[in-house]
Enzyme design. Structure first.
Site, PDB file in Angstrom:
ATOM      1  N   GLU A  79       9.326   5.261  -9.607  1.00  0.00           N
ATOM      2  CA  GLU A  79       7.969   5.897  -9.736  1.00  0.00           C
ATOM      3  C   GLU A  79       8.153   6.959 -10.892  1.00  0.00           C
ATOM      4  O   GLU A  79       7.841   8.216 -10.387  1.00  0.00           O
ATOM      5  CB  GLU A  79       7.623   6.357  -8.431  1.00  0.00           C
ATOM      6  CG  GLU A  79       7.079   5.429  -7.410  1.00  0.00           C
ATOM      7  CD  GLU A  79       6.985   5.886  -5.934  1.00  0.00           C
ATOM      8  OE1 GLU A  79       6.725   7.012  -5.913  1.00  0.00           O
ATOM      9  OE2 GLU A  79       6.579   5.194  -5.147  1.00  0.00           O
ATOM     10  N   GLU A  89       6.665  -4.429  -2.528  1.00  0.00           N
ATOM     11  CA  GLU A  89       6.234  -3.522  -1.370  1.00  0.00           C
ATOM     12  C   GLU A  89       4.948  -3.918  -1.113  1.00  0.00           C
ATOM     13  O   GLU A  89       3.940  -3.229  -0.857  1.00  0.00           O
ATOM     14  CB  GLU A  89       6.332  -1.986  -1.692  1.00  0.00           C
ATOM     15  CG  GLU A  89       7.590  -1.403  -2.133  1.00  0.00           C
ATOM     16  CD  GLU A  89       7.734   0.157  -2.352  1.00  0.00           C
ATOM     17  OE1 GLU A  89       6.672   0.914  -1.960  1.00  0.00           O
ATOM     18  OE2 GLU A  89       8.641   0.587  -3.006  1.00  0.00           O
TER      19      GLU A  89
HETATM   20  O1  G3I Z   1      12.228  10.141  11.149  1.00  0.00           O
HETATM   21  C1  G3I Z   1      11.441  10.994  11.397  1.00  0.00           C
HETATM   22  C2  G3I Z   1      11.081  11.336  12.688  1.00  0.00           C
HETATM   23  O2  G3I Z   1      12.120  11.774  13.364  1.00  0.00           O
HETATM   24  C3  G3I Z   1       9.908  12.620  12.805  1.00  0.00           C
HETATM   25  O3  G3I Z   1       9.543  12.632  14.193  1.00  0.00           O
HETATM   26  C4  G3I Z   1       8.738  11.935  12.012  1.00  0.00           C
HETATM   27  C5  G3I Z   1       7.581  13.030  11.842  1.00  0.00           C
HETATM   28  O4  G3I Z   1       6.802  12.765  10.844  1.00  0.00           O
HETATM   29  O5  G3I Z   1       9.224  11.707  10.691  1.00  0.00           O
HETATM   30  C6  G3I Z   1      10.239  10.713  10.499  1.00  0.00           C
HETATM   31  O6  G3I Z   1      10.410  10.478   9.129  1.00  0.00           O
HETATM   32  C7  G3I Z   1       9.611  10.013   8.641  1.00  0.00           C
HETATM   33  C8  G3I Z   1      10.036   8.504   7.956  1.00  0.00           C
HETATM   34  O7  G3I Z   1       9.040   7.986   7.121  1.00  0.00           O
HETATM   35  C9  G3I Z   1      10.348   7.711   9.134  1.00  0.00           C
HETATM   36  O8  G3I Z   1       8.959   7.068   9.437  1.00  0.00           O
HETATM   37  C10 G3I Z   1       9.255  10.791   7.264  1.00  0.00           C
HETATM   38  O9  G3I Z   1       8.577  12.095   7.839  1.00  0.00           O
HETATM   39  C11 G3I Z   1       8.383  10.234   6.305  1.00  0.00           C
HETATM   40  O10 G3I Z   1       8.089  10.976   5.150  1.00  0.00           O
HETATM   41  C12 G3I Z   1       8.810   8.869   5.955  1.00  0.00           C
HETATM   42  O11 G3I Z   1       7.918   8.207   5.038  1.00  0.00           O
HETATM   43  C13 G3I Z   1       8.351   7.324   4.192  1.00  0.00           C
HETATM   44  C14 G3I Z   1       7.991   7.403   2.854  1.00  0.00           C
HETATM   45  O12 G3I Z   1       8.331   6.375   1.933  1.00  0.00           O
HETATM   46  C15 G3I Z   1       8.851   8.697   2.177  1.00  0.00           C
HETATM   47  O13 G3I Z   1      10.123   8.568   2.324  1.00  0.00           O
HETATM   48  C16 G3I Z   1       7.970   5.639   4.799  1.00  0.00           C
HETATM   49  O14 G3I Z   1       8.388   5.432   5.831  1.00  0.00           O
HETATM   50  C17 G3I Z   1       7.985   4.650   4.021  1.00  0.00           C
HETATM   51  O15 G3I Z   1       7.399   3.659   4.161  1.00  0.00           O
HETATM   52  C18 G3I Z   1       7.546   5.008   2.372  1.00  0.00           C
HETATM   53  O16 G3I Z   1       8.134   4.277   1.402  1.00  0.00           O
HETATM   54  C19 G3I Z   1       7.359   4.503   0.045  1.00  0.00           C
HETATM   55  C20 G3I Z   1       8.298   3.834  -0.771  1.00  0.00           C
HETATM   56  O17 G3I Z   1       9.740   4.439  -0.622  1.00  0.00           O
HETATM   57  C21 G3I Z   1       8.217   4.050  -2.192  1.00  0.00           C
HETATM   58  N1  G3I Z   1       6.851   3.286  -2.571  1.00  0.00           N
HETATM   59  C22 G3I Z   1       5.742   3.963  -1.530  1.00  0.00           C
HETATM   60  C23 G3I Z   1       6.134   3.699  -0.206  1.00  0.00           C
HETATM   61  C24 G3I Z   1       5.139   4.011   0.745  1.00  0.00           C
HETATM   62  O18 G3I Z   1       4.930   5.459   0.662  1.00  0.00           O
END
Ligand code: G3I
Length: 391
Positions: free
Chosen positions: A182, A298
């Site tokens: 990105e 994705e």
């Molecule tokens: O693990 C913690 C958990 O302990 C806590 O209770 C919870 C509260 O919100 O958060 C959890 O972590 C989250 C994690 O996902 C696990 O589900 C993070 O806050 C959250 O920011 C994270 O989001 C991820 C996001 O990228 C940011 O890294 C998504 O899972 C993931 O699907 C998403 O993937 C991205 C790709 O990397 C890049 N392209 C877009 C795609 C979708 O946004």
């Protein structure tokens, strides 16, 4: 057999739009086709996307020289046996959804924690799946310490150390790395379309070249990918993004940066009529003409604008998958289709794009109980009718 012809016929119709004069007419024709197709799908409750046999997606893809896989988080596989079984059965490639991001790998400036990603690598190896890295350089999910620790003076050292250590850790065991994720964001107003990330601020546009060279050195076998989103639709925003991505790839290739593939995230939208098969096809051809492979990295469909009725919604979502994949899999440079998750039980869209009516989102091939949905059929049909690919 007859259904296969229908799919091919639709593809030929879309591509045949090229005989119409002017891109305006093309866009209108494509939009009209899409809208009427969606309306027909709404009305046609009998459309059931027939598939021959029960062969899993990974095998259907492999027969055509393609890879099918999905993203997952460690806790999902470790805590849900039914999910883990389905994941191993359907997916020929595993992508850690979050575990390889800086925030999760780098507890402190001097340390790396591979516990969760190693678990996933082991799971992949046990189940004879390819393992994929996401992502070495991204503006998001940087650790808390990053802001107070990394600066103009030490940024290159931090970047190269990270890539050398992480890509080195998995060297020889990884199919491909999203080296940079990105990096394009035309809204930031730069003429090169680059996003104003901390890496850009510290190192200038060269940070991308530095990253790819470090990755190539750390793991000469991995396919090195530039990964980005919003390149699918016939909208001014996506058009600007396609143009900027192509320019970036051209620049990198012209100076010998070892970028080897484009990753197209493909977070698609239900109810979005501005899909233009010809424009997408032309973009894929342009990328391929640079000597690059293409991975759909994705794939999923946001269903918040679609009707609540599950049968109707599932058909519309499946229709979007089939339409998109029929164009994508016609391009010989495409080597893989990965969905961002496998089951509706676990998807980032539950939190990020919930439905207003409160009903659970249904963007993926399996439902929350691991039952195959029409999306599964649509992907299976797309692989079954795909041309043979070369890898
Ligand atoms: O693990 C913690 C958990 O302990 C806590 O209770 C919870 C509260 O919100 O958060 C959890 O972590 C989250 C994690 O996902 C696990 O589900 C993070 O806050 C959250 O920011 C994270 O989001 C991820 C996001 O990228 C940011 O890294 C998504 O899972 C993931 O699907 C998403 O993937 C991205 C790709 O990397 C890049 N392209 C877009 C795609 C979708 O946004």
């Amino acid at each position: 057999m007859a259904k296969k012809r229908v799919l091919r016929g639709r593809r030929n119709f879309l591509l045949g739009l090229g005989t119409l004069a002017g891109t305006g007419a093309l866009a209108i024709a494509s939009r009209y086709w899409h809208q009427s197709n969606q309306m027909q799908a709404l009305a046609d409750n009998s459309r059931d996307f027939p598939v021959v046999g029960n062969t899993p997606l990974r095998n259907r893809a492999a027969v055509k020289g393609l890879i099918y896989g999905g993203a997952t988080q460690q806790y999902m596989l470790a805590s849900n046996t039914a999910f883990a079984t389905s994941f191993a059965q359907e997916c020929g490639m595993l992508v850690p959804e979050d575990e390889l991001k800086w925030r999760n790998l780098r507890p402190s400036p001097d340390s790396f924690d591979f516990t969760q990603s190693d678990w996933l690598a082991e799971f992949a190896s046990t189940h004879n799946m390819l393992f994929r890295g996401h992502t070495l350089v991204w503006h998001a999910k940087l650790p808390k310490w990053f802001k107070t620790t990394v600066n103009r003076q030490n940024a290159e050292k931090f970047l190269v150390k990270h890539i050398t250590t992480v890509a080195g850790h998995y060297a020889g065991k990884i199919h491909s790395w999203d080296v940079v994720n990105e990096a394009i964001y035309p809204n930031d107003g730069r003429s090169d379309g680059l996003r104003n990330t901390p890496w850009l601020k510290f190192l200038g546009p060269d940070y991308i070249d530095i990253a790819f060279r470090a990755a190539a050195e750390a793991d000469p076998q991995a396919l090195l990918v530039y990964n980005d989103y919003s390149m699918e639709y016939d909208t001014p925003k996506d058009e600007a993004r396609r143009t900027a991505v192509l320019k970036l790839l051209e620049r990198l290739k012209s100076k010998g940066t070892p970028v080897q593939a484009l990753g197209i995230q493909a977070h698609l939208w239900g109810g979005e009529a501005r899909f233009n098969a010809l424009k997408l096809k032309a973009f894929l051809e342009n990328v391929a003409s640079l000597g690059l492979k293409i991975m759909i990295t994705e794939l999923d469909v946001t269903d918040k604008k679609l009707p609540k009725d599950v049968k109707e919604r599932d058909r519309l979502v499946a229709e979007i998958y089939e339409e998109y994949l029929s164009v994508v899999l016609d391009e010989p440079a495409v080597i893989a289709v990965l969905t961002w998750g496998l089951s509706d039980r676990y998807t980032w869209l539950t939190e990020k794009q919930p439905r207003k009516d409160g009903s659970p989102v249904r963007p993926l091939p399996l439902d929350a109980q691991m039952k195959r949905k029409l999306v599964w059929n649509a992907i299976a049909r797309a692989f079954d009718s795909a041309v043979q690919h070369g890898n």
